[in-house]
Design a protein around this motif. Structure first.
Motif, mmCIF file in Angstrom:
data_model
loop_
_atom_site.group_PDB
_atom_site.id
_atom_site.type_symbol
_atom_site.label_atom_id
_atom_site.label_comp_id
_atom_site.label_asym_id
_atom_site.label_seq_id
_atom_site.Cartn_x
_atom_site.Cartn_y
_atom_site.Cartn_z
ATOM 1 N N GLU A 4 -46.515 -7.893 45.584
ATOM 2 C CA GLU A 4 -46.371 -7.070 46.787
ATOM 3 C C GLU A 4 -47.730 -6.866 47.429
ATOM 4 O O GLU A 4 -48.745 -6.749 46.751
ATOM 5 C CB GLU A 4 -45.795 -5.695 46.444
ATOM 6 C CG GLU A 4 -44.370 -5.716 45.976
ATOM 7 C CD GLU A 4 -43.855 -4.334 45.647
ATOM 8 O OE1 GLU A 4 -42.687 -4.058 45.959
ATOM 9 O OE2 GLU A 4 -44.616 -3.531 45.072
ATOM 10 N N THR A 25 -35.048 1.068 61.524
ATOM 11 C CA THR A 25 -35.269 -0.179 60.786
ATOM 12 C C THR A 25 -36.453 -0.046 59.844
ATOM 13 O O THR A 25 -36.385 -0.420 58.668
ATOM 14 C CB THR A 25 -35.497 -1.346 61.769
ATOM 15 O OG1 THR A 25 -34.316 -1.508 62.556
ATOM 16 C CG2 THR A 25 -35.830 -2.635 61.032
ATOM 17 N N TYR A 29 -38.011 -0.253 55.231
ATOM 18 C CA TYR A 29 -39.073 -1.115 54.714
ATOM 19 C C TYR A 29 -40.281 -0.369 54.172
ATOM 20 O O TYR A 29 -41.090 -0.966 53.465
ATOM 21 C CB TYR A 29 -39.536 -2.090 55.803
ATOM 22 C CG TYR A 29 -38.511 -3.142 56.109
ATOM 23 C CD1 TYR A 29 -38.354 -4.251 55.289
ATOM 24 C CD2 TYR A 29 -37.662 -3.005 57.207
ATOM 25 C CE1 TYR A 29 -37.392 -5.214 55.565
ATOM 26 C CE2 TYR A 29 -36.704 -3.957 57.489
ATOM 27 C CZ TYR A 29 -36.566 -5.054 56.660
ATOM 28 O OH TYR A 29 -35.600 -5.999 56.930
ATOM 29 N N CYS A 40 -46.043 0.152 54.090
ATOM 30 C CA CYS A 40 -45.019 -0.660 53.434
ATOM 31 C C CYS A 40 -45.608 -1.487 52.298
ATOM 32 O O CYS A 40 -46.648 -2.109 52.468
ATOM 33 C CB CYS A 40 -44.381 -1.616 54.441
ATOM 34 S SG CYS A 40 -43.787 -0.847 55.944
ATOM 35 N N LEU A 42 -44.581 -4.716 50.403
ATOM 36 C CA LEU A 42 -43.596 -5.768 50.624
ATOM 37 C C LEU A 42 -43.988 -7.075 49.951
ATOM 38 O O LEU A 42 -45.163 -7.437 49.922
ATOM 39 C CB LEU A 42 -43.450 -6.035 52.124
ATOM 40 C CG LEU A 42 -43.071 -4.855 53.018
ATOM 41 C CD1 LEU A 42 -43.214 -5.240 54.484
ATOM 42 C CD2 LEU A 42 -41.668 -4.388 52.713
ATOM 43 N N THR A 43 -42.982 -7.779 49.478
ATOM 44 C CA THR A 43 -43.180 -9.159 49.047
ATOM 45 C C THR A 43 -43.272 -10.014 50.307
ATOM 46 O O THR A 43 -42.933 -9.549 51.412
ATOM 47 C CB THR A 43 -41.994 -9.642 48.197
ATOM 48 O OG1 THR A 43 -40.806 -9.592 49.008
ATOM 49 C CG2 THR A 43 -41.812 -8.805 46.938
ATOM 50 N N ARG A 45 -41.366 -12.364 51.183
ATOM 51 C CA ARG A 45 -40.007 -12.518 51.711
ATOM 52 C C ARG A 45 -39.581 -11.292 52.521
ATOM 53 O O ARG A 45 -39.042 -11.414 53.613
ATOM 54 C CB ARG A 45 -39.041 -12.760 50.571
ATOM 55 C CG ARG A 45 -37.621 -12.938 51.009
ATOM 56 C CD ARG A 45 -36.714 -13.124 49.824
ATOM 57 N NE ARG A 45 -35.594 -13.940 50.241
ATOM 58 C CZ ARG A 45 -34.793 -14.550 49.435
ATOM 59 N NH1 ARG A 45 -34.975 -14.475 48.141
ATOM 60 N NH2 ARG A 45 -33.776 -15.245 49.895
ATOM 61 N N ARG A 46 -39.818 -10.092 51.992
ATOM 62 C CA ARG A 46 -39.451 -8.855 52.691
ATOM 63 C C ARG A 46 -40.286 -8.681 53.963
ATOM 64 O O ARG A 46 -39.806 -8.196 54.966
ATOM 65 C CB ARG A 46 -39.626 -7.634 51.784
ATOM 66 C CG ARG A 46 -38.621 -7.505 50.689
ATOM 67 C CD ARG A 46 -37.321 -6.892 51.117
ATOM 68 N NE ARG A 46 -37.499 -5.476 51.432
ATOM 69 C CZ ARG A 46 -36.651 -4.794 52.176
ATOM 70 N NH1 ARG A 46 -35.581 -5.346 52.655
ATOM 71 N NH2 ARG A 46 -36.871 -3.520 52.433
ATOM 72 N N ARG A 47 -41.554 -9.085 53.914
ATOM 73 C CA ARG A 47 -42.408 -8.985 55.092
ATOM 74 C C ARG A 47 -41.881 -9.883 56.202
ATOM 75 O O ARG A 47 -41.808 -9.499 57.357
ATOM 76 C CB ARG A 47 -43.852 -9.360 54.719
ATOM 77 C CG ARG A 47 -44.856 -9.080 55.832
ATOM 78 C CD ARG A 47 -45.395 -10.436 56.296
ATOM 79 N NE ARG A 47 -46.288 -10.285 57.420
ATOM 80 C CZ ARG A 47 -45.923 -10.576 58.674
ATOM 81 N NH1 ARG A 47 -44.726 -10.990 58.966
ATOM 82 N NH2 ARG A 47 -46.767 -10.446 59.662
ATOM 83 N N GLU A 49 -38.798 -10.930 56.514
ATOM 84 C CA GLU A 49 -37.515 -10.336 56.926
ATOM 85 C C GLU A 49 -37.756 -9.189 57.912
ATOM 86 O O GLU A 49 -37.083 -9.081 58.942
ATOM 87 C CB GLU A 49 -36.789 -9.833 55.683
ATOM 88 C CG GLU A 49 -35.495 -9.111 55.928
ATOM 89 C CD GLU A 49 -34.954 -8.525 54.636
ATOM 90 O OE1 GLU A 49 -34.935 -7.286 54.500
ATOM 91 O OE2 GLU A 49 -34.559 -9.311 53.743
ATOM 92 N N MET A 50 -38.726 -8.328 57.595
ATOM 93 C CA MET A 50 -39.042 -7.199 58.459
ATOM 94 C C MET A 50 -39.509 -7.688 59.835
ATOM 95 O O MET A 50 -39.040 -7.204 60.868
ATOM 96 C CB MET A 50 -40.129 -6.326 57.819
ATOM 97 C CG MET A 50 -40.558 -5.151 58.676
ATOM 98 S SD MET A 50 -42.005 -4.302 58.024
ATOM 99 C CE MET A 50 -43.304 -5.505 58.386
ATOM 100 N N ARG A 53 -36.649 -9.066 61.875
ATOM 101 C CA ARG A 53 -35.784 -7.980 62.363
ATOM 102 C C ARG A 53 -36.441 -7.256 63.541
ATOM 103 O O ARG A 53 -35.783 -6.960 64.543
ATOM 104 C CB ARG A 53 -35.496 -7.006 61.220
ATOM 105 C CG ARG A 53 -34.596 -5.874 61.604
ATOM 106 C CD ARG A 53 -33.160 -6.360 61.828
ATOM 107 N NE ARG A 53 -32.348 -5.252 62.277
ATOM 108 C CZ ARG A 53 -31.714 -5.184 63.439
ATOM 109 N NH1 ARG A 53 -31.770 -6.194 64.267
ATOM 110 N NH2 ARG A 53 -31.021 -4.141 63.778
#
Length: 97
Positions: A4, A25, A29, A40, A42-43, A45-47, A49-50, A53
């Motif tokens: 992360e 949203t 996160y 935040c 974040l991995t 992948r999540r970054r 995704e964020m 979005r």
């Protein structure tokens, strides 16, 4: 466990309705620090995704989002200077789902 990173996300959204959607949203996160500022963890992948979005929600000609990569979440200890109201740094807690 995936690595992360710590991010500061801040935004300036021209339309109050869009601002509300971005705020809701971002609550998914990270931790809310101030009106339009989130911290935040974040991995990659999540970054991604964020960011995807947020790109769906904002109007690029009117809105602005900054995503600041502070570094590896487990190795960085942000130093914050707070003027005015008391600032309490977010702490990481285990969440059992």
């Amino acid at each position: 466990m995936a690595t992360e990173r710590l991010y500061l996300v801040t935004y300036d959204i021209a339309d109050p309705k869009r601002w509300k959607y971005v705020f809701k949203t971002m609550k998914g996160y990270g931790r809310w620090l101030q009106l339009s500022v989130f911290q935040c963890r974040l991995t990659a992948r999540r970054r991604a995704e964020m960011a995807a979005r947020l790109e769906e929600l904002i109007k690029p000609s009117e809105d602005h989002v900054l995503i600041v990569d502070v570094g590896l979440a487990d190795r960085v200890s942000p130093r914050v200077e707070s003027l005015g109201k008391t600032y309490t740094a977010p702490t990481r807690r285990a969440l059992i789902v």
